[in-house]
Structure formats: C-alpha cells, structure tokens
Design a protein around this motif. Structure first.
Motif, PDB file in Angstrom:
ATOM      1  N   LEU A   7       0.855  -1.179   0.000  1.00 60.32           N
ATOM      2  CA  LEU A   7       0.000   0.000   0.000  1.00 60.32           C
ATOM      3  C   LEU A   7       0.887   1.224   0.000  1.00 60.32           C
ATOM      4  O   LEU A   7       1.606   1.478   0.953  1.00 60.32           O
ATOM      5  CB  LEU A   7      -0.893   0.016   1.249  1.00 60.32           C
ATOM      6  N   THR A  49      -4.806  -0.510   7.840  1.00 60.29           N
ATOM      7  CA  THR A  49      -5.913  -1.027   7.035  1.00 60.29           C
ATOM      8  C   THR A  49      -6.412  -2.384   7.539  1.00 60.29           C
ATOM      9  O   THR A  49      -7.191  -3.035   6.856  1.00 60.29           O
ATOM     10  CB  THR A  49      -5.522  -1.161   5.553  1.00 60.29           C
ATOM     11  N   GLU A  81      -3.208   4.635  -5.622  1.00 58.87           N
ATOM     12  CA  GLU A  81      -3.802   3.853  -4.551  1.00 58.87           C
ATOM     13  C   GLU A  81      -3.603   2.394  -4.931  1.00 58.87           C
ATOM     14  O   GLU A  81      -4.194   1.884  -5.861  1.00 58.87           O
ATOM     15  CB  GLU A  81      -5.285   4.181  -4.403  1.00 58.87           C
ATOM     16  N   PHE A 117      -3.653  -1.574  -3.803  1.00 54.66           N
ATOM     17  CA  PHE A 117      -4.172  -2.453  -2.780  1.00 54.66           C
ATOM     18  C   PHE A 117      -3.581  -3.820  -2.943  1.00 54.66           C
ATOM     19  O   PHE A 117      -3.384  -4.299  -4.054  1.00 54.66           O
ATOM     20  CB  PHE A 117      -5.699  -2.500  -2.787  1.00 54.66           C
TER      21      PHE A 117
END
Lengths: 202, 237
Positions: A33, A81, B231, B233
């Motif tokens: 991330l 997260t 971003e 993930f």
C-alpha cells in the motif's frame, strides 16, 4: 447504533493473541500500500542523513551503514488497514546506533522521518529509541524488495506501519512535533495498534 | 505531496442498506443510507465494521463509487474475496434493510476536486474510486477527464452499462468482447498515451503490480512523477 451486526458471528474463537483489536492475520501474503510512484534508489547512490537538532549532523552511505553493528527484529507488524503480519524477521541497524553517531541535542523531542519520495512521518524521539526502531534492509534473510520500501525502510513495529516509512532517507530532529504526510490527512498522530489509534480522535 | 489542513475523520455511525446490485459474478454494489449525511470527495473511502454479539469486530475500507453531491446515500462496491471475513459476509448475508456501522469519508490524498484535468487508470476493482471521479466529471461537464480501465474479460467490468463513453477506454487482458479490434493483452503505452490530456493529474488504482506498470507507462508519456497519485491495494479480505 446497533450493538451488533445481524448474522455476524465473527472469528473471535482461537484468535491469535498477537493480533491487536480490529486486526486480522494476513498469513503468507504481504499487501503493498503506497501513495506514490515507487522510487528506484540504487545502493551506490543511497545515503542516510540525520540532521536538525543534533550535535553532529551525520550522513552515511550504504556501505558505511552496513559496517555498523547490525541489529534484528523478530515479531509482528500491523497495518492501519487492519492486516497484521505475524512472526516476521527483519535486520538492519538500530536507530539507537544511528542516533549515537549524531548525538541528539538536549532539546530534541521529535523526529520527522524523510524518504526518497515526498512522504514523511513524525514520531516522538522516545518511540524510536530504546531498541524500538530500526533502519531495515533485510526481511526473512533477503534484501528488502523495493515495493516494501527497499533498499531500506524505517521499522517501528510497535506502531501502525505507516510510521515505518518506506525508502527512508533520514531523520530530522526537532524540538516540537510536526505532522507527516498521513498525519496531515487525518491519520492518528501516534498510531498505537493496541489502542486502535487509527485516525484522529481515536 | 502538500497536505491540506487536517480534518478529523468522522465517528462511527449507523447506515441502512437500501440497495444491493450485482456488478459482476464476484462484485456487488451496496447503496448505504447513513444516519448523518456524508460529504465526500471523489476518491475517498469509508470503513464498514461488523460486530459480533461477543463484541468481536472486523472492519475494512471500501472506496466510494458514487459522486459527491448525493450525500443522503453512498455506493460502495465490494469484491468477494475467498475467505474474506467482511466481503464474504457482505455478499452472502447482508440484506436490504440491514444496519451496518459506517465511518467516513476518509482519505485526502487520492481525491479529485473536480477542478483539474485528470487521467484515471484502474485495474479490475481499482475502478471504484475512479468511478466516483468519472461520474463527478460527467456531472460537471468536463471533457478533460479520461478513464482507462483494464479488466480480464467483459464479465469482470464493473458499471459496464455506464463506463462506456467517448472519454473512456476498456482494456481487456484475457478475452475481449466480439468485434473488439484490440487483441487481448496487458495494458501498454499505446493504450494510455491518447488519454493523457495536457496538464493532467494521474490517478492510478489497482493491484501493486498494475500500479507499478501503469505509473511507469505514465512516466513514459511524459507525466511528471509528482502529478501522479496512486492507490495500491494488496489482497485484503
């Protein structure tokens, strides 16, 4: 608010006690991330600098850092997260050793961590001293991959992992606190996973 | 990477599930009506928390797919991940009228304020925050916002009825729909170069590998590194 979610039993049975509240074990995977373009810093050009409120501003090359006494960390890491990765093995050099070279001035209370991107993060000095923080370049016996912050990242495993800045380039010592990148975007200033300090106000 | 004045993320609140729509065999969009309206920016996300009777909780972050200006309700699109504690529950158990704990909006970096040219590049489920941006751009009537989305096959495309348009391109990596002139293959420079409008900020969302590939391609088009927001993930369940 509902006291519990209809139909949700959860997985609290046999929960690993190493997991802080709200975290799950990511197992063998290791999520990546990041917010920016991955920088490519060759170890021949890599340096690490400690400046600000220190008696001896210090810059060390890759080889010079490796010549210092090594130090390792075996344990867990926790991402805001909600994933945690348990039982990892890291090595590099203790931040205590690095600060020993630069010698913080008596008024120094905080560090602003700098990186090879514009990413920064802030920590009280007491969170990076006393064997709690490393500049790490090896994980599980192998060079730290670039997507995980290689050639070297800060490692502060007792706090959420955004504090463990990837592609670290140095520490800037201050006599006050100065919020870093995510801290200015609403993340908690301290980030203790056991207190679930994820966002401001937690 | 200059950050704005901090705005603390809001507290947890209750939200009612008012719509459930399948996007693909593995993804559903949930329309949520929070007790207090959310005022989000395109690209922000929210947290969904599940609480068991014994107090155990599990929460995950989900990008908001709906554009700003519909604060009474927000859409999140959730991919069902095998063994995913929260995504499996949302897919398999949640029904219309259920209450979920919700916190948001969160995130101030991967956002588009509606005031700059933008190139949006998404891989798979990475389209979700970009869809909020595309929808916002369409409402604003901006012609300098482009979307390129990469999917394996036509059945993997979210918002398929809505994505198609003069400002969008869909890249198929494994199988393309009949009549598509581009042979299925991974995204490459020629797919992105036409979308890079002058002065654009790049917004890249997808897996780590996808983001790495695309940011390198955008650099090759001449986009400055500090004009890109990413971003990434990894697998989150």
């Amino acid at each position: 608010m509902a006291r519990f979610t209809r139909g949700f039993a959860g997985r609290s049975a046999n929960r690993d006690p190493r997991l802080p509240p709200g975290q799950y074990d990511t197992g063998t995977s290791w999520p990546v991330l990041t917010a920016e373009v991955t920088p490519r810093v060759g170890t021949s050009a890599w340096t690490f600098t400690i400046d600000g409120l220190v008696e001896q501003p210090t810059t060390r090359t890759w080889d010079e850092l490796h010549a210092l006494p090594g130090s390792s960390y075996s344990g867990d890491i926790h991402c805001v997260t909600t994933w945690s990765k348990l039982g990892m093995n890291w090595s590099g050099v203790s931040v205590d050793t690095l600060l020993g070279l630069a010698r913080p001035s008596p008024g120094a209370t905080h560090v602003l961590v700098r990186t090879y991107t514009e990413y920064t993060t802030n920590l009280p000095l007491e969170d990076v001293t006393g064997g709690k923080a490393w500049v790490a370049w090896e994980v599980e016996g192998l060079p730290l991959p670039v997507e995980h912050g290689g050639p070297a990242r800060l490692l502060v495993p007792h706090l959420y992992f955004w504090k463990s800045a990837k592609w670290v380039s140095g520490l800037h010592l201050l006599d006050h606190d100065e919020p870093g990148f995510w801290e200015r975007y609403g993340y908690h200033n301290h980030g203790d996973p056991w207190l679930e300090q994820r966002y401001q106000g937690d | 990477m200059v950050a704005p004045t901090p705005i603390p993320p809001p507290r947890w609140q209750s939200a009612t599930v008012v719509g459930i729509r399948p996007e693909t065999p593995r993804a559903k969009t949930f329309r949520l009506r929070p007790a207090e309206p959310m005022h989000h920016l395109a690209g922000q996300y929210c947290l969904v928390r599940l609480t068991a009777p014994d107090g155990y909780t599990a929460s995950r972050s989900y990008s908001i797919a709906s554009p700003p200006g519909e604060e009474a309700e927000i859409d999140i699109t959730v991919e069902r991940l095998d063994g995913g504690e929260v995504s499996e529950f949302l897919h398999d158990e949640v029904e219309l009228g259920d209450e979920l704990d919700l916190r948001g909006p969160i995130g101030g970096w991967f956002v588009w304020g509606g005031d700059t040219p933008a190139v949006l590049v998404g891989g798979g489920s990475g389209i979700v925050p970009l869809m909020a941006m595309l929808r916002h751009a369409r409402r604003l009537g901006r012609s300098d916002v482009r979307l390129v989305v990469s999917v394996r096959s036509p059945e993997d495309l979210y918002y398929a009825d809505e994505v198609v348009g003069p400002e969008t391109a869909v890249i198929y990596t494994r199988s393309a729909p009949p009549g598509d002139t581009r042979a299925p293959r991974r995204i490459e420079l020629a797919d992105l170069a036409p979308a890079v409008v002058p002065g654009a900020t790049g917004y890249v969302c997808g897996s780590a590998g996808f983001a790495e590939t695309v940011t390198n391609l955008l650099v090759a088009t001449g986009m400055p590194v500090d004009h890109m927001r990413v971003e990434r993930f990894g697998p989150t369940s």
